[in-house]
Design a protein around this motif. Structure first.
Motif, PDB file in Angstrom:
ATOM      1  N   GLY A 164      -1.920  13.069   4.444  1.00  0.00           N
ATOM      2  CA  GLY A 164      -2.090  13.383   2.924  1.00  0.00           C
ATOM      3  C   GLY A 164      -1.054  14.097   2.294  1.00  0.00           C
ATOM      4  O   GLY A 164      -1.603  14.868   1.586  1.00  0.00           O
ATOM      5  N   TYR A 165       0.085  14.075   2.455  1.00  0.00           N
ATOM      6  CA  TYR A 165       1.071  14.264   1.607  1.00  0.00           C
ATOM      7  C   TYR A 165       0.855  13.757   0.221  1.00  0.00           C
ATOM      8  O   TYR A 165       0.617  12.712   0.037  1.00  0.00           O
ATOM      9  N   HIS A 166       0.779  14.675  -0.712  1.00  0.00           N
ATOM     10  CA  HIS A 166       1.024  14.131  -1.976  1.00  0.00           C
ATOM     11  C   HIS A 166       2.020  13.364  -2.663  1.00  0.00           C
ATOM     12  O   HIS A 166       3.212  13.920  -2.311  1.00  0.00           O
ATOM     13  N   PRO A 167       1.916  12.384  -3.127  1.00  0.00           N
ATOM     14  CA  PRO A 167       3.106  11.546  -3.436  1.00  0.00           C
ATOM     15  C   PRO A 167       4.404  12.360  -4.241  1.00  0.00           C
ATOM     16  O   PRO A 167       5.380  12.119  -3.984  1.00  0.00           O
ATOM     17  N   ASP A 209       0.780  -1.356  -0.027  1.00  0.00           N
ATOM     18  CA  ASP A 209      -0.101   0.010   0.069  1.00  0.00           C
ATOM     19  C   ASP A 209       0.983   1.375   0.047  1.00  0.00           C
ATOM     20  O   ASP A 209       0.592   2.083  -0.610  1.00  0.00           O
ATOM     21  N   ALA A 210       1.986   1.320   0.896  1.00  0.00           N
ATOM     22  CA  ALA A 210       2.665   2.441   0.880  1.00  0.00           C
ATOM     23  C   ALA A 210       3.454   2.625  -0.416  1.00  0.00           C
ATOM     24  O   ALA A 210       3.340   3.771  -0.824  1.00  0.00           O
ATOM     25  N   LEU A 211       3.866   1.526  -1.144  1.00  0.00           N
ATOM     26  CA  LEU A 211       4.534   1.751  -2.448  1.00  0.00           C
ATOM     27  C   LEU A 211       3.603   2.227  -3.404  1.00  0.00           C
ATOM     28  O   LEU A 211       3.992   3.190  -4.204  1.00  0.00           O
ATOM     29  N   ALA A 212       2.133   1.676  -3.302  1.00  0.00           N
ATOM     30  CA  ALA A 212       1.449   2.134  -4.310  1.00  0.00           C
ATOM     31  C   ALA A 212       0.918   3.941  -3.852  1.00  0.00           C
ATOM     32  O   ALA A 212       0.890   4.632  -4.996  1.00  0.00           O
ATOM     33  N   TYR A 213       0.916   4.129  -2.523  1.00  0.00           N
ATOM     34  CA  TYR A 213       0.391   5.486  -2.379  1.00  0.00           C
ATOM     35  C   TYR A 213       1.468   6.438  -3.021  1.00  0.00           C
ATOM     36  O   TYR A 213       1.204   7.607  -3.551  1.00  0.00           O
ATOM     37  N   PHE A 214       2.772   6.328  -2.687  1.00  0.00           N
ATOM     38  CA  PHE A 214       3.942   7.088  -2.992  1.00  0.00           C
ATOM     39  C   PHE A 214       4.372   7.004  -4.594  1.00  0.00           C
ATOM     40  O   PHE A 214       5.103   7.600  -4.884  1.00  0.00           O
ATOM     41  N   GLY A 215       3.569   6.183  -5.299  1.00  0.00           N
ATOM     42  CA  GLY A 215       3.908   5.802  -6.664  1.00  0.00           C
ATOM     43  C   GLY A 215       5.275   5.349  -7.045  1.00  0.00           C
ATOM     44  O   GLY A 215       5.942   5.842  -7.928  1.00  0.00           O
ATOM     45  N   ILE A 216       5.687   4.369  -6.155  1.00  0.00           N
ATOM     46  CA  ILE A 216       7.121   3.753  -6.412  1.00  0.00           C
ATOM     47  C   ILE A 216       6.834   2.453  -7.420  1.00  0.00           C
ATOM     48  O   ILE A 216       6.288   1.349  -6.606  1.00  0.00           O
TER      49      ILE A 216
END
Ligand code: GLU
Length: 549
Positions: A310-313, A91-98
């Motif tokens: 909610g920091y934008h990625p 989820d974290a990698l998806a959220y931050f677009g990695i």
């Protein structure tokens, strides 16, 4: 000793050979110079900013070179296993677009070099383990916890290096018969490396980030397989990075200490080692000291912190790029609109002595990077974030999305755009005055304005207000109200002769702002009212008047 016999005895069910594995996981068909990188987090239930930092480096190195980047879950430590921990990672990698090309995804595994969970690779490790035993490079050890503790005490008494090595490593000298006796008795065993303990003092090893690192050859007979047959990190990552055809291992500097073990394993297996690239710790200024970011002390270490706020990625990726390559900021100034991926990340420009992690700087970068994201996209992002972290708010925002888009857009054009958006939680607070469900009077009247004057000003305002007025017609009316009530038409008139006035036009508009937004500061008031519509503006002012009397 007949090592092959020992190997068959320890691993009777293993029939595959290293050659079979080499065939099953062939070299990757990539262009010369393409990097194959990976991220290998352990599912501890906690993803930290260091994971993301390393993740972004790995992602960039692979993708900018036309290579591959994969996610491997390093779940060999059952003691640390936490339910749902894998989702925390994906989820974290998806959220931050990695973005990665293969490995473990939110909906399962993909890729030809799997399985990508270490816990599912036991059969592979056992093939390699059997090979090592057959070559005499590994042996079973029956040493118990108590024996190991006693060994340590003896070594400390002699001021010898601690550990299982050389003459102290008693089980390296067991005969086949001794071993058989232990096995027949059902004694638990670990598989240990039979280190060659090379006599050299030290040698220079290339490191992608540090140029070179100096290492002393390993002498420890480290554990390769634990009593349950599960490998240690040392053994697992060597086997995985070989058969997953990793070209560059980017990992934290905490692994430098055990690098000699990893290099010895590659050496005895006759495999070319990947280029190790050891990043330095992220540091923080704490009072007068500079220290490592710490999970215990620093909430900003956890990726969940940024997701909840909610920091934008894009903001977080931008900031990490500045930490990754010091010339990124300069490049960004020269290329304000270019995608981050246009910047070539270089390993040898990475910090070798602790990059400073600074939340104030992150917020500045966030403000700047949000300016390059359209208000439509920001509104969508905010609603999407609220869906998860503030569901009640999500409904309210989504019900008037068009207004939200316009609100977020106020003051973003022109030479000096407002840089007042940081993250979703802050954006929500920033626009909350607009929505009737959240409206509240947050500030007092300006000092220069008495409650009676406030009444007079607002009644005059209501009498003349026309939602169709443009910005300058609107302001001319406010100015008229000011002069009619003893307030200077311009702040500079007031400054010149403060005794001649009660205040100035700014105080008058501040009263209107307070009635309409509940705040003494807001984005451009005329624009806010245009979005609100005449009826709602009048309604707010009426309520304010009624409330104040
Ligand atoms: N599982 C290791 C960790 O979480 C990975 C280290 C590596 O990248 O090799 O630190």
């Amino acid at each position: 000793m007949d090592y092959q016999q020992l190997a068959d005895q320890l691993f009777p069910d293993v029939t595959d050979t290293i050659t079979d594995l080499e065939k099953r996981y062939p070299s990757r068909d990539l262009a010369e110079g393409a990097f194959v990188t990976r991220l290998g987090p352990s599912p501890t239930g906690f993803m930290h900013i260091g994971n993301l930092y390393t993740g972004l480096i790995n992602e960039r190195l692979a993708h900018q070179s036309g290579g591959r980047f994969f996610l491997r879950i390093e779940d060999t430590d059952h003691k640390r296993y936490v339910d749902g921990a894998e989702e925390v990672i994906t989820d974290a990698l998806a959220y931050f677009g990695i973005n990665y090309d293969e490995g473990v995804f939110q909906d399962g595994e993909r890729g030809a070099y799997g399985p990508y969970h270490q816990s599912e690779r036991a059969a592979i490790y056992h093939v390699v383990a059997k090979h090592l035993v057959a070559k005499g490079y590994a042996y079973p050890s029956f040493a118990t916890e108590e024996e190991l503790a006693a060994l340590r005490t003896a070594q400390e008494a002699e001021k010898a290096d601690t550990g299982y090595y050389g003459k102290w490593a008693k089980d390296r000298f067991l005969s086949l018969e001794d071993i058989r006796r232990h096995l027949d008795a059902g004694d638990p065993w670990t598989l240990r490396l039979r280190s060659r303990a090379l006599p050299e003092e030290k040698r220079q090893i290339p490191d992608g980030i540090r140029g070179h690192v100096t290492v002393h050859p390993n002498k420890q007979d480290v554990v390769l397989l634990k009593t349950n047959g599960i490998p240690t990190y040392h053994f697992a990552h060597v086997v995985d990075d070989h058969f997953m055809r990793t070209s560059h291992v980017v990992r934290g500097e905490e692994w430098l200490a055990t690098l000699p073990i990893h290099l010895e394993l590659f050496d005895i297996l006759g495999w070319p080692a990947p280029l190790y690239c050891h990043t330095s710790h992220l540091m923080k200024i704490d009072g007068d000291t500079r220290r490592k970011l710490s999970k215990r002390q620093d909430p900003e270490m956890a990726l969940s912190y940024y997701m909840e706020k909610g920091y934008h990625p894009t903001s977080v990726r931008e900031y990490l790029m500045i930490l990754i390559n010091s010339d990124y900021e300069e490049w960004r100034l020269a290329n304000p609109e270019a995608p981050l991926a246009d910047f070539p990340v270089t390993l040898d420009k990475m910090a070798t002595s602790g990059a400073l992690y600074d939340m104030v700087k992150l917020d500045d970068v966030a403000k700047e990077s949000l300016l390059h994201i359209s208000e439509e996209e920001l509104a969508t992002f905010l609603i999407h974030w609220a869906d998860q972290y503030a569901p009640d708010a999500a409904l309210i925002l989504a019900a008037d999305k068009a207004a939200l888009v316009r609100l977020l857009g106020i003051g973003r054009d022109g030479k000096k755009p407002r840089k007042d958006l940081v993250c979703a939680a802050q954006m929500l607070a920033h626009v909350s005055y607009f929505f009737d469900d959240w409206f509240k009077l947050e500030d007092p009247l300006p000092e220069a304005v008495s409650p009676t004057d406030a009444q007079t000003i607002l009644r005059a305002y209501l009498a003349g207000y026309d939602g169709a007025d443009d910005n300058s017609a609107w302001f001319a009316k406010v100015r008229d109200i000011a002069t009619a009530n003893g307030y200077a038409a311009r702040p500079k008139d007031y400054k010149k002769d403060p005794d001649a006035y009660k205040g100035h036009v700014g105080d008058v508009s501040a009263v209107i702002r307070l009635a309409v937004t509940g705040r003494s500061a807001s984005p451009d008031l005329w624009s806010v009212q245009q979005i609100m519509g005449e009826n709602r503006v009048r309604d707010r002012i009426e309520k304010f008047l009624a409330h104040q009397v």
